[in-house]
Write a protein that holds these residues in place. Structure first.
Motif, mmCIF file in Angstrom:
data_model
loop_
_atom_site.group_PDB
_atom_site.id
_atom_site.type_symbol
_atom_site.label_atom_id
_atom_site.label_comp_id
_atom_site.label_asym_id
_atom_site.label_seq_id
_atom_site.Cartn_x
_atom_site.Cartn_y
_atom_site.Cartn_z
ATOM 1 N N ARG A 207 -3.148 4.075 -7.488
ATOM 2 C CA ARG A 207 -3.390 2.672 -7.819
ATOM 3 C C ARG A 207 -3.456 1.860 -6.537
ATOM 4 N NH1 ARG A 207 0.691 0.690 -12.294
ATOM 5 N NH2 ARG A 207 -0.756 -1.050 -12.190
ATOM 6 N N ARG A 208 -4.261 0.814 -6.570
ATOM 7 C CA ARG A 208 -4.399 -0.074 -5.411
ATOM 8 C C ARG A 208 -3.371 -1.188 -5.502
ATOM 9 N NH1 ARG A 208 -9.392 -1.917 -2.973
ATOM 10 N NH2 ARG A 208 -8.686 -3.854 -3.882
ATOM 11 N N ILE A 209 -2.906 -1.616 -4.329
ATOM 12 C CA ILE A 209 -2.015 -2.767 -4.250
ATOM 13 C C ILE A 209 -2.280 -3.469 -2.925
ATOM 14 C CG2 ILE A 209 -0.101 -1.462 -3.235
ATOM 15 C CD1 ILE A 209 1.769 -3.251 -4.967
ATOM 16 N N VAL A 210 -2.226 -4.776 -2.936
ATOM 17 C CA VAL A 210 -2.435 -5.558 -1.721
ATOM 18 C C VAL A 210 -1.105 -6.193 -1.332
ATOM 19 C CG1 VAL A 210 -3.677 -7.486 -0.679
ATOM 20 C CG2 VAL A 210 -4.839 -6.002 -2.326
ATOM 21 N N VAL A 211 -0.681 -5.933 -0.095
ATOM 22 C CA VAL A 211 0.558 -6.487 0.430
ATOM 23 C C VAL A 211 0.227 -7.202 1.728
ATOM 24 C CG1 VAL A 211 2.879 -5.965 1.270
ATOM 25 C CG2 VAL A 211 1.902 -4.623 -0.597
ATOM 26 N N ASP A 212 0.489 -8.491 1.784
ATOM 27 C CA ASP A 212 0.205 -9.315 2.971
ATOM 28 C C ASP A 212 -1.237 -9.159 3.449
ATOM 29 O OD1 ASP A 212 2.827 -10.266 2.966
ATOM 30 O OD2 ASP A 212 3.524 -8.664 4.284
ATOM 31 N N GLY A 213 -2.185 -9.100 2.514
ATOM 32 C CA GLY A 213 -3.594 -9.035 2.840
ATOM 33 C C GLY A 213 -4.117 -7.648 3.186
ATOM 34 N N THR A 214 -3.270 -6.637 3.153
ATOM 35 C CA THR A 214 -3.665 -5.266 3.460
ATOM 36 C C THR A 214 -3.648 -4.446 2.186
ATOM 37 O OG1 THR A 214 -2.691 -5.458 5.664
ATOM 38 C CG2 THR A 214 -3.173 -3.234 4.881
ATOM 39 N N THR A 215 -4.683 -3.633 1.979
ATOM 40 C CA THR A 215 -4.787 -2.826 0.769
ATOM 41 C C THR A 215 -4.183 -1.446 1.002
ATOM 42 O OG1 THR A 215 -6.833 -3.971 0.211
ATOM 43 C CG2 THR A 215 -6.385 -1.931 -0.968
ATOM 44 N N TYR A 216 -3.341 -1.058 0.056
ATOM 45 C CA TYR A 216 -2.696 0.254 0.070
ATOM 46 C C TYR A 216 -3.019 0.952 -1.244
ATOM 47 C CZ TYR A 216 0.092 -1.794 3.808
ATOM 48 O OH TYR A 216 0.493 -2.392 4.963
ATOM 49 N N ARG A 217 -2.781 2.256 -1.284
ATOM 50 C CA ARG A 217 -2.846 3.026 -2.530
ATOM 51 C C ARG A 217 -1.486 3.654 -2.732
ATOM 52 N NH1 ARG A 217 -6.403 7.394 -2.866
ATOM 53 N NH2 ARG A 217 -6.137 7.754 -0.666
ATOM 54 N N TRP A 218 -1.067 3.731 -3.977
ATOM 55 C CA TRP A 218 0.208 4.366 -4.275
ATOM 56 C C TRP A 218 0.078 5.244 -5.500
ATOM 57 C CZ3 TRP A 218 3.352 3.204 -8.635
ATOM 58 C CH2 TRP A 218 2.939 2.136 -9.402
ATOM 59 N N ARG A 219 0.958 6.220 -5.588
ATOM 60 C CA ARG A 219 0.882 7.174 -6.690
ATOM 61 C C ARG A 219 2.275 7.667 -7.045
ATOM 62 N NH1 ARG A 219 0.212 12.521 -8.126
ATOM 63 N NH2 ARG A 219 -1.417 12.875 -9.668
ATOM 64 N N LEU A 220 2.502 7.733 -8.342
ATOM 65 C CA LEU A 220 3.723 8.294 -8.910
ATOM 66 C C LEU A 220 3.322 9.532 -9.698
ATOM 67 C CD1 LEU A 220 6.769 7.905 -9.813
ATOM 68 C CD2 LEU A 220 5.840 6.642 -11.742
ATOM 69 N N ALA B 180 4.672 7.795 -3.622
ATOM 70 C CA ALA B 180 4.096 7.762 -2.279
ATOM 71 C C ALA B 180 3.082 6.633 -2.164
ATOM 72 C CB ALA B 180 3.420 9.092 -1.966
ATOM 73 N N ALA B 181 2.923 6.120 -0.947
ATOM 74 C CA ALA B 181 1.949 5.059 -0.669
ATOM 75 C C ALA B 181 1.314 5.327 0.690
ATOM 76 C CB ALA B 181 2.633 3.690 -0.669
ATOM 77 N N GLU B 182 0.094 4.811 0.853
ATOM 78 C CA GLU B 182 -0.604 4.937 2.135
ATOM 79 C C GLU B 182 -1.596 3.798 2.287
ATOM 80 O OE1 GLU B 182 -2.746 8.633 2.160
ATOM 81 O OE2 GLU B 182 -4.300 7.871 0.848
ATOM 82 N N HIS B 183 -2.071 3.594 3.494
ATOM 83 C CA HIS B 183 -3.099 2.603 3.770
ATOM 84 C C HIS B 183 -4.377 3.037 3.069
ATOM 85 C CE1 HIS B 183 -5.854 0.048 6.079
ATOM 86 N NE2 HIS B 183 -4.775 -0.673 6.380
ATOM 87 N N ALA B 184 -5.073 2.128 2.403
ATOM 88 C CA ALA B 184 -6.237 2.495 1.589
ATOM 89 C C ALA B 184 -7.459 2.862 2.422
ATOM 90 C CB ALA B 184 -6.584 1.365 0.633
ATOM 91 N N GLU B 185 -7.698 2.151 3.518
ATOM 92 C CA GLU B 185 -8.926 2.362 4.274
ATOM 93 C C GLU B 185 -8.770 3.333 5.438
ATOM 94 O OE1 GLU B 185 -9.456 -1.692 5.117
ATOM 95 O OE2 GLU B 185 -9.750 -2.149 2.992
ATOM 96 N N HIS B 186 -7.605 3.352 6.060
ATOM 97 C CA HIS B 186 -7.354 4.217 7.219
ATOM 98 C C HIS B 186 -6.042 4.970 7.014
ATOM 99 C CE1 HIS B 186 -10.588 2.058 9.182
ATOM 100 N NE2 HIS B 186 -9.975 0.921 8.899
ATOM 101 N N PRO B 187 -6.025 5.935 6.075
ATOM 102 C CA PRO B 187 -4.766 6.630 5.809
ATOM 103 C C PRO B 187 -4.269 7.402 7.024
ATOM 104 C CG PRO B 187 -6.558 7.572 4.509
ATOM 105 C CD PRO B 187 -7.121 6.419 5.256
ATOM 106 N N GLY B 188 -3.002 7.247 7.282
ATOM 107 C CA GLY B 188 -2.361 7.964 8.382
ATOM 108 C C GLY B 188 -1.056 8.540 7.869
ATOM 109 N N THR B 189 0.041 7.915 8.239
ATOM 110 C CA THR B 189 1.352 8.353 7.789
ATOM 111 C C THR B 189 1.586 7.898 6.358
ATOM 112 O OG1 THR B 189 2.186 8.175 10.033
ATOM 113 C CG2 THR B 189 3.816 8.240 8.287
ATOM 114 N N THR B 190 2.010 8.812 5.513
ATOM 115 C CA THR B 190 2.310 8.507 4.116
ATOM 116 C C THR B 190 3.740 8.008 3.992
ATOM 117 O OG1 THR B 190 0.799 10.241 3.395
ATOM 118 C CG2 THR B 190 2.402 9.476 1.788
ATOM 119 N N LEU B 191 3.936 6.993 3.182
ATOM 120 C CA LEU B 191 5.261 6.478 2.871
ATOM 121 C C LEU B 191 5.761 7.178 1.611
ATOM 122 C CD1 LEU B 191 7.611 4.417 3.055
ATOM 123 C CD2 LEU B 191 6.165 2.847 1.736
#
Length: 109
Positions: free
Chosen positions: A9-22, A40-51
């Motif tokens: 799912r997409r989520i926007v936090v402070d103007g930045t788009t992330y994707r998260w999944r349960l 888990a969550a990651e940056h939507a456009e430039h995924p790097g380190t996963t949270l």
């Protein structure tokens, strides 16, 4: 390791788009309430380190019928904000960043 687009799912936090999944289904340990729910969550456009966020609730699909609270988008936004303040850099490659919010979880024995 990047998140798959399917089921995220997409989520926007402070103007930045992330994707998260349960995970739809709990892991074996989550199903027996030995370990809490994670997502888990990651940056939507430039995924790097996963949270990877560990909650203090059992997975809602646990086998014991233990009540759990669903993970809400507001919970995800709060966790992303907390992780960013703790040094998570979502666009830089590296090992997953673990955010442990499991204080208060009591496993079933």
């Amino acid at each position: 390791m990047a998140l798959g687009r399917k089921g995220s799912r997409r989520i926007v936090v402070d103007g930045t788009t992330y994707r998260w999944r349960l995970r739809r289904r709990p892991t074996y340990c989550q199903a027996l309430c030995w370990s809490p729910c994670t997502y888990a969550a990651e940056h939507a456009e430039h995924p790097g380190t996963t949270l990877v966020v560990t909650t203090n609730q059992p997975h809602t699909g646990n086998w014991l019928g233990r009540p759990g609270t669903p993970v809400l988008p507001s919970d995800v936004a709060d966790a992303i904000g907390t992780a960013l303040r703790q040094g998570w850099n979502p666009t830089r490659a590296g090992s997953p960043f673990h955010l442990d919010q499991s204080a208060g979880f009591s496993p079933s024995l």
